[in-house]
Write a protein that holds these residues in place. Structure first.
Motif, PDB file in Angstrom:
ATOM      1  N   HIS A 146       0.836  -1.193   0.000  1.00  0.00           N
ATOM      2  CA  HIS A 146       0.000   0.000   0.000  1.00  0.00           C
ATOM      3  C   HIS A 146       0.876   1.250   0.000  1.00  0.00           C
ATOM      4  O   HIS A 146       1.927   1.279   0.649  1.00  0.00           O
ATOM      5  N   PRO A 147       0.443   2.294  -0.670  1.00  0.00           N
ATOM      6  CA  PRO A 147       1.213   3.543  -0.601  1.00  0.00           C
ATOM      7  C   PRO A 147       1.261   4.123   0.807  1.00  0.00           C
ATOM      8  O   PRO A 147       2.173   4.877   1.131  1.00  0.00           O
ATOM      9  N   ASP A 148       0.262   3.777   1.640  1.00  0.00           N
ATOM     10  CA  ASP A 148       0.287   4.241   3.032  1.00  0.00           C
ATOM     11  C   ASP A 148       0.811   3.154   3.969  1.00  0.00           C
ATOM     12  O   ASP A 148       0.549   3.170   5.171  1.00  0.00           O
ATOM     13  N   GLU A 149       1.605   2.228   3.408  1.00  0.00           N
ATOM     14  CA  GLU A 149       2.168   1.132   4.187  1.00  0.00           C
ATOM     15  C   GLU A 149       3.117   1.655   5.270  1.00  0.00           C
ATOM     16  O   GLU A 149       3.920   2.556   5.027  1.00  0.00           O
TER      17      GLU A 149
ATOM     18  N   ASP B 155      -4.754  -0.266  11.549  1.00  0.00           N
ATOM     19  CA  ASP B 155      -3.753  -1.023  10.800  1.00  0.00           C
ATOM     20  C   ASP B 155      -4.241  -1.441   9.422  1.00  0.00           C
ATOM     21  O   ASP B 155      -3.498  -2.050   8.654  1.00  0.00           O
ATOM     22  N   THR B 156      -5.496  -1.146   9.111  1.00  0.00           N
ATOM     23  CA  THR B 156      -6.025  -1.481   7.800  1.00  0.00           C
ATOM     24  C   THR B 156      -5.560  -0.459   6.772  1.00  0.00           C
ATOM     25  O   THR B 156      -5.762   0.740   6.947  1.00  0.00           O
ATOM     26  N   ARG B 157      -4.925  -0.923   5.726  1.00  0.00           N
ATOM     27  CA  ARG B 157      -4.438  -0.051   4.668  1.00  0.00           C
ATOM     28  C   ARG B 157      -5.320  -0.223   3.436  1.00  0.00           C
ATOM     29  O   ARG B 157      -6.070  -1.177   3.319  1.00  0.00           O
ATOM     30  N   SER B 158      -5.187   0.715   2.520  1.00  0.00           N
ATOM     31  CA  SER B 158      -6.005   0.651   1.326  1.00  0.00           C
ATOM     32  C   SER B 158      -5.322   1.366   0.181  1.00  0.00           C
ATOM     33  O   SER B 158      -4.523   2.286   0.387  1.00  0.00           O
ATOM     34  N   PHE B 159      -5.642   0.935  -1.030  1.00  0.00           N
ATOM     35  CA  PHE B 159      -5.186   1.654  -2.212  1.00  0.00           C
ATOM     36  C   PHE B 159      -6.180   2.758  -2.572  1.00  0.00           C
ATOM     37  O   PHE B 159      -5.947   3.509  -3.507  1.00  0.00           O
ATOM     38  N   ARG B 160      -7.242   2.831  -1.819  1.00  0.00           N
ATOM     39  CA  ARG B 160      -8.245   3.864  -2.023  1.00  0.00           C
ATOM     40  C   ARG B 160      -8.263   4.744  -0.776  1.00  0.00           C
ATOM     41  O   ARG B 160      -7.264   4.883  -0.096  1.00  0.00           O
ATOM     42  N   ARG B 161      -9.374   5.370  -0.490  1.00  0.00           N
ATOM     43  CA  ARG B 161      -9.459   6.197   0.701  1.00  0.00           C
ATOM     44  C   ARG B 161      -9.655   5.286   1.909  1.00  0.00           C
ATOM     45  O   ARG B 161     -10.732   4.719   2.104  1.00  0.00           O
TER      46      ARG B 161
ATOM     47  N   ARG C 122      -3.065  10.718  22.496  1.00  0.00           N
ATOM     48  CA  ARG C 122      -4.070  11.578  21.864  1.00  0.00           C
ATOM     49  C   ARG C 122      -4.507  11.025  20.508  1.00  0.00           C
ATOM     50  O   ARG C 122      -5.166  11.728  19.736  1.00  0.00           O
ATOM     51  N   GLY C 123      -4.132   9.796  20.225  1.00  0.00           N
ATOM     52  CA  GLY C 123      -4.624   9.126  19.027  1.00  0.00           C
ATOM     53  C   GLY C 123      -3.689   9.156  17.846  1.00  0.00           C
ATOM     54  O   GLY C 123      -4.075   8.757  16.735  1.00  0.00           O
ATOM     55  N   ALA C 124      -2.447   9.620  18.031  1.00  0.00           N
ATOM     56  CA  ALA C 124      -1.520   9.695  16.900  1.00  0.00           C
ATOM     57  C   ALA C 124      -1.238   8.309  16.340  1.00  0.00           C
ATOM     58  O   ALA C 124      -0.977   7.359  17.084  1.00  0.00           O
ATOM     59  N   GLN C 125      -1.305   8.208  15.025  1.00  0.00           N
ATOM     60  CA  GLN C 125      -0.849   7.028  14.301  1.00  0.00           C
ATOM     61  C   GLN C 125       0.429   7.438  13.583  1.00  0.00           C
ATOM     62  O   GLN C 125       0.462   8.457  12.882  1.00  0.00           O
ATOM     63  N   PHE C 126       1.470   6.660  13.765  1.00  0.00           N
ATOM     64  CA  PHE C 126       2.804   7.102  13.378  1.00  0.00           C
ATOM     65  C   PHE C 126       3.294   6.449  12.096  1.00  0.00           C
ATOM     66  O   PHE C 126       3.056   5.267  11.842  1.00  0.00           O
ATOM     67  N   GLY C 127       3.998   7.235  11.320  1.00  0.00           N
ATOM     68  CA  GLY C 127       4.802   6.735  10.223  1.00  0.00           C
ATOM     69  C   GLY C 127       6.261   6.880  10.602  1.00  0.00           C
ATOM     70  O   GLY C 127       6.600   7.484  11.626  1.00  0.00           O
ATOM     71  N   GLN C 128       7.121   6.345   9.770  1.00  0.00           N
ATOM     72  CA  GLN C 128       8.549   6.412  10.055  1.00  0.00           C
ATOM     73  C   GLN C 128       9.264   7.131   8.923  1.00  0.00           C
ATOM     74  O   GLN C 128       9.037   6.836   7.748  1.00  0.00           O
TER      75      GLN C 128
END
Length: 835
Positions: free
Chosen positions: A425-428, A476-482, A448-454
């Motif tokens: 996924h592009p948001d992997e 943790d669910t990713r998608s190629f759409r929204r 406070r709900g932050a979901q982190f990228g690296q």
């Protein structure tokens, strides 16, 4: 024994497919080249590789590399007289789910931009063409008819012969034992090796080779290379096993009247299969494959293998039987379990070594046979011409900073191995070895709900989701759409446009450049006029080929004291280029001091129409009402201010295009400042904002991003940034930049796309007649315009506001229109507003 050649323009160390490919292409470019191999050619991972040539790759540079290889290998027999063993049988990549088909559709448009031919097949079309394949549970497949597999030893020997024909000296049984830089060349100490009782042992024969340039392509021996050079190389092998079956009677019967099957990939089952003498080769990419040789390959390990672990691949084996039912009664003939090098992100390390001159890496190839020819081609361009025709930054060794350790590399490489067939996924966001680098506010953001990228090892909030997730929502669910995160990013973007938002930008790379020679150096090093004391500017450092090497925000602290801010993902990449450039010019300009201060300063970006009011409530100043006014603190200026008890270097600039400030603060005071701003922000509608919303907002302002719109394949003028290029002065790469002209031009487009998807910045652009005219480099959603938005490059004559284009998304063409630059607030009135 013949005398060893001891002086050469380029020395390539390593005689696998990658090394021979590099030697061939350096010679083709006219360089006097020698290749050394410590054992025999192909004796590393090359000999046990399955020889697959997958064109499928989600990266732009890697796609070009793989395509070049496939085309190049087809030409070798005509040149050398040696059959490279290329079986052009095609490559069928099957999909069991719609999500997998979405991945293929995203790949498809990336392939279009690189000219890689491919087709989509339905389950019925698969069954009609290859009836041994079970298809009732498939959604479809992606087919590369020009792909296939090759004999690794044959193609290596063909490249070696082609290299010799072009003048390359190839020496076997010579091991490199040391490298010494002599100011303008390398002194490479080598020892002759010989077989004794099956062991490869050093002799008393030693030589020193003088080489202007050295390329290491040492494969599994990369850790030994790292020690010799005194650097870290995050290339560590992982076990990869594959099995060869006995003959399958159904396959033998099929082949009596039909051509070979394509290479079959059931990506959702995590394996590949190809034919082998009437049977099958099955190669799984299973979980829990261990890293090996973290600290170096034992001297006793030559063309050796590890024991097979059938239990580890049982699931993949059973799914192979399910997909090809005729294989159920077929026995096993051979098995292989050997080391294949990986890197933490799965891409190879190709480019100059950090801190060293004329030393080049070509290490960490998990698909080395596929990449060997293309790597040789583009690396030779970099070495001989100064730059490749494509931007190779995504493969640069410096994308992994000095913080990287052996343990980190080993764990991430294992993850990269078992993610070969995971949906990309592009948001992997991959979880191994995380969190590692965290800013002090990390724990506060997390609760406070932050979901982190690296990014460069740093944990960075990408969006803030609900603490109590609604039913059916999974972070943790990713998608190629929204994806499920999309609405949260929309709300964050709206907050910056309507009230005020705060982004943690601590990961920014930050360097201090000062000293008597700093001003003259930076004036030569960058394209824009230098700012006055207390002011800032945006500027670019160019390559010697005239393309964009780095983007900087420069803050002038004092006459000869500058603070440089650049992209967080590229801290070591930027720092190495900066330091080497200083070394080259210090004798001319005077003493220059460069300090990497990235980890000393945290950064909060505060932006939105209420940002000034929020800061007024916490600033400590004799006249807080005017301290942040245009008169005292104009746009594009910087001042030291005090927020509560925290000293801050405040910069009036906002990457989101709203009134705002970047607040650079001592990192040890970050939690204090976070609490102060959060509490004061309650009265002003403050919302914490992640990187995804920020990325959307910067596209509404047509702000180019390094690694997307800005890179080593385009100039700042092609990026349509002439206002940041002062042609009245001399600067590095100026003449080369002007000589290139305008080959393509950067534009912003608004897109009437599908209701459930936005572009990711990998999509092909077409004119209204259906001709491909460019590609997107960024994409997302615009809250200001209520539709998809993107940035990219088109032919110059199409870069006119109002030009109607098409964007390929989900295999369909969608209407797009070129907008004016900075379609949101083009006059920058919101950035300049007073108060």
């Amino acid at each position: 024994m013949a005398q060893l050649k001891t002086e050469v323009k380029a020395l390539v160390v390593g005689g696998g497919a990658v090394g021979t490919g590099i030697a061939y292409h350096l010679a083709k470019k006219g360089w006097d080249t020698m290749l050394l191999e410590r054992d025999e050619l192909t004796s590393g991972s090359t000999w046990h590789a399955a020889g697959l040539l997958p064109l499928f790759n989600m990266g732009y540079a890697t796609t070009h590399i793989h395509k070049y290889s496939v085309d190049f290998y087809k030409s070798l027999e005509a040149e050398t007289g040696l059959d490279a063993g290329f079986f052009v049988v095609g490559n069928l990549r099957m999909a069991q789910t719609q999500d997998r088909m979405d991945e293929y559709m995203l790949y498809s448009t990336t392939a279009e931009t690189a000219g890689v031919h491919h087709e989509f097949l339905s389950p019925k079309e698969i069954a009609d063409r290859w009836p041994l394949v079970r298809t009732e549970d498939l959604r479809g497949a992606l087919f590369h008819p020009q792909d296939g597999y090759i004999n690794p030893a044959d193609v290596t020997m063909a490249m070696a012969k082609g290299a010799r024909q072009r003048g390359v000296t190839i020496e076997r049984k010579w091991q490199v034992d040391g490298y010494e830089w002599a100011g303008d060349h390398w002194r490479v100490s080598v020892t002759r090796m010989e077989d004794r009782g099956g062991n490869l042992l050093p002799t008393e024969d030693r030589e020193v080779i003088r080489a202007e340039h050295v390329v290491t392509a040492t494969g599994n021996h990369a850790q030994r290379t790292a020690k010799l050079l005194g650097i870290r190389i995050p290339a560590i092998p992982v076990e990869h096993q594959y099995i060869v079956t006995e003959q399958d009677p159904a396959l033998v019967q099929w082949r009596s009247t039909n051509p070979q099957h394509p290479v079959l990939r059931d990506a959702d089952a995590k394996w590949y299969v190809r034919e082998e003498r009437g049977g099958w080769i099955l190669g799984p990419y299973e979980k829990n494959a261990p890293a090996r040789f973290e600290y170096g390959v034992p001297d006793s390990f030559r063309a050796d293998l590890f024991p097979l672990d059938l239990d580890r691949i049982e699931g993949e084996y059973m799914s192979f039987i399910h997909r090809i039912p005729s294989s159920e009664t077929v026995g096993l003939k051979d098995d292989y379990n050997g080391p294949i090098c990986y890197t933490p992100d799965g891409n190879p390390l190709v480019g100059p070594v950090p801190g060293l001159r004329n030393m080049w890496l070509a290490e960490g190839f998990s698909f080395g046979i596929t990449a060997a020819g293309g790597t040789g081609h583009y690396l030779a361009q970099m070495m001989v011409d100064g730059e490749a025709e494509i931007d190779m930054a995504s493969l640069d060794p410096k994308r992994f900073g000095g913080w990287m350790t052996t343990e980190y590399a080993a764990r991430k490489n294992e993850e990269a191995y078992d993610h070969v067939f995971i949906l990309h996924h592009p948001d992997e966001e991959r979880p191994a070895a995380r969190p590692l680098r965290t800013s002090p506010a990390y724990d506060r953001q997390k609760v406070r709900g932050a979901q982190f990228g690296q990014v460069n090892g740093w944990e960075r909030p990408i969006y803030y989701g609900p603490l109590d997730a609604p039913e059916g929502f999974d972070h943790d669910t990713r998608s190629f759409r929204r994806g499920g995160w999309w609405q949260y990013a929309v709300d964050e973007a709206k907050a910056i446009r309507e009230t005020v938002g705060m982004v943690d930008a601590t990961a920014f790379a930050k360097h201090r450049v000062k000293g008597p020679g700093a001003t003259a150096f930076l004036d030569w090093f960058t394209t824009n006029k230098l700012p006055k004391v207390g002011r800032i500017n945006l500027t670019y450092a160019l390559t010697d080929a005239g393309t964009t090497r780095t983007e900087y925000t420069i803050v002038r602290i004092a006459e000869d004291d500058y603070y440089l801010v650049s992209a967080g993902a590229w801290a070591d990449y930027d720092g190495d280029y900066l330091r080497k450039s200083v070394q080259d010019k210090e004798a001319e300009f005077g003493r220059i001091e460069v300090q990497d201060v990235t980890t000393q300063w945290g950064v909060f970006a505060l932006a939105g129409p209420n940002s000034r009011a929020l800061l007024k409530s916490v600033i400590k100043d004799a006249d807080p009402e005017t301290a942040l006014s245009n008169k005292r603190f104009p746009w594009l200026s910087s001042h030291r201010i005090e927020l509560g008890m925290c000293p801050v270097q405040a910069i009036r600039v906002a990457y989101t295009g709203e009134l705002g400030w970047e607040l650079h603060h001592p990192i040890e005071m970050q939690n204090y400042l976070f609490d102060l701003l959060e509490k004061a922000g309650q009265a002003h509608g403050l919302k914490l904002v992640g990187a995804r919303a920020q990325n959307w907002l910067r596209q509404e302002k047509s702000y180019r991003a390094f690694g997307n719109e800005l890179g080593r394949d385009a100039t700042p003028l092609e990026a349509d940034l002439p206002r940041f290029v002062d042609l009245e002065k001399d600067f590095r790469g100026k003449a080369a930049m002007q000589a290139l002209g305008i080959r393509s031009k950067c534009v912003t487009v608004l897109i009437d796309g599908p209701a459930d998807a936005d572009p990711w910045g990998r999509e092909a652009l077409f004119d209204e007649a259906g001709e491909k005219v460019g590609r997107l480099t960024s994409g997302g959603y615009s809250v200001a315009f209520g539709k998809s938005i993107g940035m990219g490059y088109v032919r110059p004559e199409l870069a006119v506001p109002g030009t109607r284009l098409k964007v390929r998304m989900l295999r369909e063409l969608w209407d797009a229109v070129v907008t004016e630059d900075s379609p949101y607030d083009p006059s920058n009135a919101r950035l300049r507003q007073d108060g």
